[in-house]
Scaffold this motif. Sequence first.
Motif, PDB file in Angstrom:
ATOM      1  N   TYR A  54       0.945  -1.086   0.018  1.00 28.39           N
ATOM      2  CA  TYR A  54       0.031  -0.048  -0.047  1.00 28.39           C
ATOM      3  C   TYR A  54       0.820   1.329   0.061  1.00 28.39           C
ATOM      4  O   TYR A  54       0.270   2.266  -0.718  1.00 28.39           O
ATOM      5  N   VAL A  55       1.987   1.240   0.773  1.00 26.81           N
ATOM      6  CA  VAL A  55       2.975   2.365   0.866  1.00 26.81           C
ATOM      7  C   VAL A  55       3.852   2.441  -0.497  1.00 26.81           C
ATOM      8  O   VAL A  55       3.866   3.594  -1.020  1.00 26.81           O
ATOM      9  N   ASP A  56       4.031   1.321  -1.089  1.00 21.53           N
ATOM     10  CA  ASP A  56       4.841   1.349  -2.165  1.00 21.53           C
ATOM     11  C   ASP A  56       3.755   2.012  -3.406  1.00 21.53           C
ATOM     12  O   ASP A  56       4.511   2.539  -4.192  1.00 21.53           O
ATOM     13  N   GLU A  57       2.902   1.610  -3.268  1.00 25.85           N
ATOM     14  CA  GLU A  57       1.744   2.173  -4.511  1.00 25.85           C
ATOM     15  C   GLU A  57       1.632   3.780  -4.323  1.00 25.85           C
ATOM     16  O   GLU A  57       1.780   4.337  -5.650  1.00 25.85           O
ATOM     17  N   VAL A  58       1.584   4.464  -3.179  1.00 32.56           N
ATOM     18  CA  VAL A  58       1.537   5.863  -3.110  1.00 32.56           C
ATOM     19  C   VAL A  58       3.084   6.094  -3.608  1.00 32.56           C
ATOM     20  O   VAL A  58       3.044   7.122  -4.588  1.00 32.56           O
ATOM     21  N   MET A  59       4.030   5.684  -3.206  1.00 35.91           N
ATOM     22  CA  MET A  59       5.477   5.949  -3.731  1.00 35.91           C
ATOM     23  C   MET A  59       5.497   6.040  -5.105  1.00 35.91           C
ATOM     24  O   MET A  59       5.953   7.012  -5.925  1.00 35.91           O
ATOM     25  N   ASP A  60       5.163   4.830  -5.943  1.00 30.95           N
ATOM     26  CA  ASP A  60       5.287   4.696  -7.250  1.00 30.95           C
ATOM     27  C   ASP A  60       4.166   5.660  -7.821  1.00 30.95           C
ATOM     28  O   ASP A  60       4.495   6.322  -8.992  1.00 30.95           O
ATOM     29  N   ASP A  61       3.214   6.087  -7.670  1.00 30.43           N
ATOM     30  CA  ASP A  61       2.271   7.005  -8.239  1.00 30.43           C
ATOM     31  C   ASP A  61       2.890   8.477  -7.929  1.00 30.43           C
ATOM     32  O   ASP A  61       2.762   9.009  -9.137  1.00 30.43           O
ATOM     33  N   TRP A  62       3.396   8.800  -6.646  1.00 34.24           N
ATOM     34  CA  TRP A  62       3.972  10.053  -6.739  1.00 34.24           C
ATOM     35  C   TRP A  62       5.197  10.178  -7.472  1.00 34.24           C
ATOM     36  O   TRP A  62       5.449  11.072  -8.376  1.00 34.24           O
ATOM     37  N   ALA A  63       5.918   9.062  -8.070  1.00 30.13           N
ATOM     38  CA  ALA A  63       7.141   8.942  -8.909  1.00 30.13           C
ATOM     39  C   ALA A  63       6.671   9.177 -10.235  1.00 30.13           C
ATOM     40  O   ALA A  63       7.043   9.922 -11.021  1.00 30.13           O
ATOM     41  N   LYS A  64       5.587   8.507 -10.474  1.00 29.66           N
ATOM     42  CA  LYS A  64       5.233   8.409 -12.080  1.00 29.66           C
ATOM     43  C   LYS A  64       4.125   9.594 -12.503  1.00 29.66           C
ATOM     44  O   LYS A  64       4.086  10.055 -13.434  1.00 29.66           O
ATOM     45  N   LEU A  65       3.285  10.021 -11.375  1.00 33.32           N
ATOM     46  CA  LEU A  65       2.196  10.900 -11.751  1.00 33.32           C
ATOM     47  C   LEU A  65       2.534  12.338 -11.036  1.00 33.32           C
ATOM     48  O   LEU A  65       1.985  13.348 -11.336  1.00 33.32           O
ATOM     49  N   ALA A  66       3.352  12.404  -9.916  1.00 34.92           N
ATOM     50  CA  ALA A  66       3.596  13.754  -9.122  1.00 34.92           C
ATOM     51  C   ALA A  66       2.099  14.276  -8.980  1.00 34.92           C
ATOM     52  O   ALA A  66       1.438  13.550  -8.739  1.00 34.92           O
ATOM     53  N   VAL A  67       2.208  15.406  -9.143  1.00 35.15           N
ATOM     54  CA  VAL A  67       0.798  16.315  -8.694  1.00 35.15           C
ATOM     55  C   VAL A  67      -0.411  15.678  -9.342  1.00 35.15           C
ATOM     56  O   VAL A  67      -1.474  15.798  -8.812  1.00 35.15           O
ATOM     57  N   GLU A  68      -0.197  15.008 -10.584  1.00 36.17           N
ATOM     58  CA  GLU A  68      -1.350  14.387 -11.224  1.00 36.17           C
ATOM     59  C   GLU A  68      -1.934  13.391 -10.242  1.00 36.17           C
ATOM     60  O   GLU A  68      -3.146  12.823 -10.523  1.00 36.17           O
ATOM     61  N   GLY A  69      -1.093  12.832  -9.382  1.00 39.31           N
ATOM     62  CA  GLY A  69      -1.719  11.744  -8.506  1.00 39.31           C
ATOM     63  C   GLY A  69      -2.976  12.032  -7.890  1.00 39.31           C
ATOM     64  O   GLY A  69      -3.809  11.053  -7.175  1.00 39.31           O
ATOM     65  N   HIS A  70      -2.966  13.326  -7.231  1.00 39.21           N
ATOM     66  CA  HIS A  70      -4.341  13.794  -6.459  1.00 39.21           C
ATOM     67  C   HIS A  70      -5.480  13.194  -7.342  1.00 39.21           C
ATOM     68  O   HIS A  70      -6.783  12.948  -6.751  1.00 39.21           O
ATOM     69  N   PHE A  71      -5.454  13.242  -8.791  1.00 39.05           N
ATOM     70  CA  PHE A  71      -6.619  13.159  -9.417  1.00 39.05           C
ATOM     71  C   PHE A  71      -6.788  11.523 -10.096  1.00 39.05           C
ATOM     72  O   PHE A  71      -7.544  10.856 -10.394  1.00 39.05           O
ATOM     73  N   TYR A  72      -5.437  11.110 -10.528  1.00 39.03           N
ATOM     74  CA  TYR A  72      -5.308   9.977 -11.268  1.00 39.03           C
ATOM     75  C   TYR A  72      -4.470   8.889 -10.941  1.00 39.03           C
ATOM     76  O   TYR A  72      -4.187   7.946 -11.704  1.00 39.03           O
ATOM     77  N   ALA A  73      -4.248   9.072  -9.615  1.00 36.67           N
ATOM     78  CA  ALA A  73      -3.628   7.622  -9.179  1.00 36.67           C
ATOM     79  C   ALA A  73      -4.594   6.725  -9.122  1.00 36.67           C
ATOM     80  O   ALA A  73      -5.926   6.968  -9.107  1.00 36.67           O
ATOM     81  N   ASP A  74      -4.292   5.410  -8.963  1.00 31.27           N
ATOM     82  CA  ASP A  74      -5.414   4.409  -8.803  1.00 31.27           C
ATOM     83  C   ASP A  74      -6.427   4.497  -7.793  1.00 31.27           C
ATOM     84  O   ASP A  74      -7.633   4.354  -7.780  1.00 31.27           O
ATOM     85  N   LYS A  75      -5.799   4.950  -6.549  1.00 33.49           N
ATOM     86  CA  LYS A  75      -6.361   5.446  -5.342  1.00 33.49           C
ATOM     87  C   LYS A  75      -6.170   6.826  -5.264  1.00 33.49           C
ATOM     88  O   LYS A  75      -5.239   7.504  -4.720  1.00 33.49           O
ATOM     89  N   PRO A  76      -6.996   7.905  -6.075  1.00 35.30           N
ATOM     90  CA  PRO A  76      -6.596   9.165  -6.075  1.00 35.30           C
ATOM     91  C   PRO A  76      -6.536   9.869  -4.746  1.00 35.30           C
ATOM     92  O   PRO A  76      -7.213   9.454  -3.564  1.00 35.30           O
ATOM     93  N   TRP A  77      -5.577  10.604  -4.490  1.00 33.66           N
ATOM     94  CA  TRP A  77      -5.036  11.412  -3.361  1.00 33.66           C
ATOM     95  C   TRP A  77      -6.311  12.392  -2.536  1.00 33.66           C
ATOM     96  O   TRP A  77      -6.530  12.262  -1.450  1.00 33.66           O
ATOM     97  N   TRP A  78      -6.807  13.045  -3.556  1.00 38.03           N
ATOM     98  CA  TRP A  78      -7.921  13.952  -3.122  1.00 38.03           C
ATOM     99  C   TRP A  78      -8.903  13.530  -2.364  1.00 38.03           C
ATOM    100  O   TRP A  78      -9.474  14.246  -1.371  1.00 38.03           O
ATOM    101  N   ASP A  79      -9.327  12.337  -2.751  1.00 34.48           N
ATOM    102  CA  ASP A  79     -10.642  11.727  -1.919  1.00 34.48           C
ATOM    103  C   ASP A  79     -10.320  10.279  -1.029  1.00 34.48           C
ATOM    104  O   ASP A  79     -11.031   9.567  -0.880  1.00 34.48           O
ATOM    105  N   TYR A  80      -8.858  10.231  -0.904  1.00 32.73           N
ATOM    106  CA  TYR A  80      -8.295   8.958  -0.343  1.00 32.73           C
ATOM    107  C   TYR A  80      -8.980   8.808   0.845  1.00 32.73           C
ATOM    108  O   TYR A  80      -9.516   7.454   1.199  1.00 32.73           O
ATOM    109  N   GLN A  81      -9.291   9.702   1.655  1.00 30.65           N
ATOM    110  CA  GLN A  81      -9.973   9.426   3.116  1.00 30.65           C
ATOM    111  C   GLN A  81     -11.287   8.826   2.850  1.00 30.65           C
ATOM    112  O   GLN A  81     -11.688   8.217   3.795  1.00 30.65           O
TER     113      GLN A  81
END
Length: 426
Positions: A54-81
């Motif tokens: 789960y942690v690696d997934e966030v690290m990978d999304d951050w590496a690959k998507l940077a700010v776009e991870g907020h909306f386009y990560a598999d588990k987007p960060w903006w509504d992760y909660q």
Amino acid sequence: MEFLNTREFAQQLDAKDKLAKYRDEFLFPHVNGKQVIYFTGNSLGLQPKRTKAYVDEVMDDWAKLAVEGHFYADKPWWDYQERFAGPLSKIVGALPSEVTVANTLTVNLHLLMVSFYQPTAKRFKIICEEKAFPSDQYMIKSQVRFHGLEPEDAIVEIKRRPGEHNIRLEDILDTIKQVGDELALLLIGGVNYYTGQVFDMKTITKAAQDAGAYVGWDLAHGAGNINLELHDWNVDFAAWCSYKYMNSGPGNASGLFVHEMHHNDLDLPRFSGWWGHNKERRFLMEPNFDPVRGAEGWQISNLPILSLAPYLASVEMFDEIGMPALIQKRDVITAYLEFILHEIDREVKGHFEIITPSEPAERACQLSVFLHGEGRTLFDYLMKNGVITDWREPNVIRLAPVPLYCSYEDMYQFGQILKAGILSHR
Ligand SMILES: *Cc1c(COP(=O)(O)O)cnc(C)c1O
């Protein structure tokens, strides 16, 4: 159930245990090359093997998507909660809208007190428990002073009777009656961290609310351990940490509960930030705060996704298992540990006393043992021999046989080590 203090009997219980397979899902420390017997899941839960992904997934999304991870990560960060609302609501007995994750425990309690401790000249007192967890004591005193009051005037501690280890329900109810319409807030740990005593939260909540007060519970030792029905008990607010029974890692994020009845009360004071703002309009960067109508309306900052990732792994595991199955094993393994302790105490002729209530309804996953003999040397002996417990002054070790990863054979083996330790110190 008739228990036996033998390895074969303990192994039979393990063979029948439906949760036994989860033991393999955790990483145990080793002492002298052997996996430890871990009794301190009430302090820091073990690491589930699945957490790292789960942690690696966030690290990978951050590496690959940077700010776009907020909306386009598999588990987007903006509504992760939002992923927490379902599973957490089942763990604490709430509606999904009543729970969320944010901050850390003491911080959340402070923030919730901003809303639910609003002393007036007449109604200004807080009832709490005597010898509460230190952080809770500091927090309550500082809140009282913040409002210009003196702790001696505003804080009413419920005391144990002389010679008793636990607080009586009748004494809590009497105190509520005595304080009466001066009572602004009752705030107690639902499970006492020292003795493991579980309070009758339903009865206490009703009594304090009948007196006109708000009621909050610190569930540091409750979440993931006991049956909670926060919504039905009509609790005003609660918060808990996630690193004890919920195994989310050191110092990790807290969970909080605010009852539905308060969601639309816009007059309740609260400290606000953009993550509590109306989600459709959050990024319009408007000047006036319009809270989410739910527990998320108490959020302030955008969330620490790297620390939520292990917490998400944890709540998903709890969701898979369900609290009823956990509680069922918890009761049997705690009773088995109690039996083993009594057996060893008998064999070594009176050496310690269990100060946790013996009544199953008044305890959960913890037995606190008062050592009348060696104390600290025995504790050190246990640690050296691969039994991790914790030590509390003046002479108490706390044992939490966490049902998720402790085995019945651990209990038997612990008894053998304990006995050898006592005999070797005589
Ligand atoms: C563990 C515990 C805490 C810890 O608070 P943090 O803010 O997470 O450091 C607070 N209260 C109680 C009752 C606890 O058991």
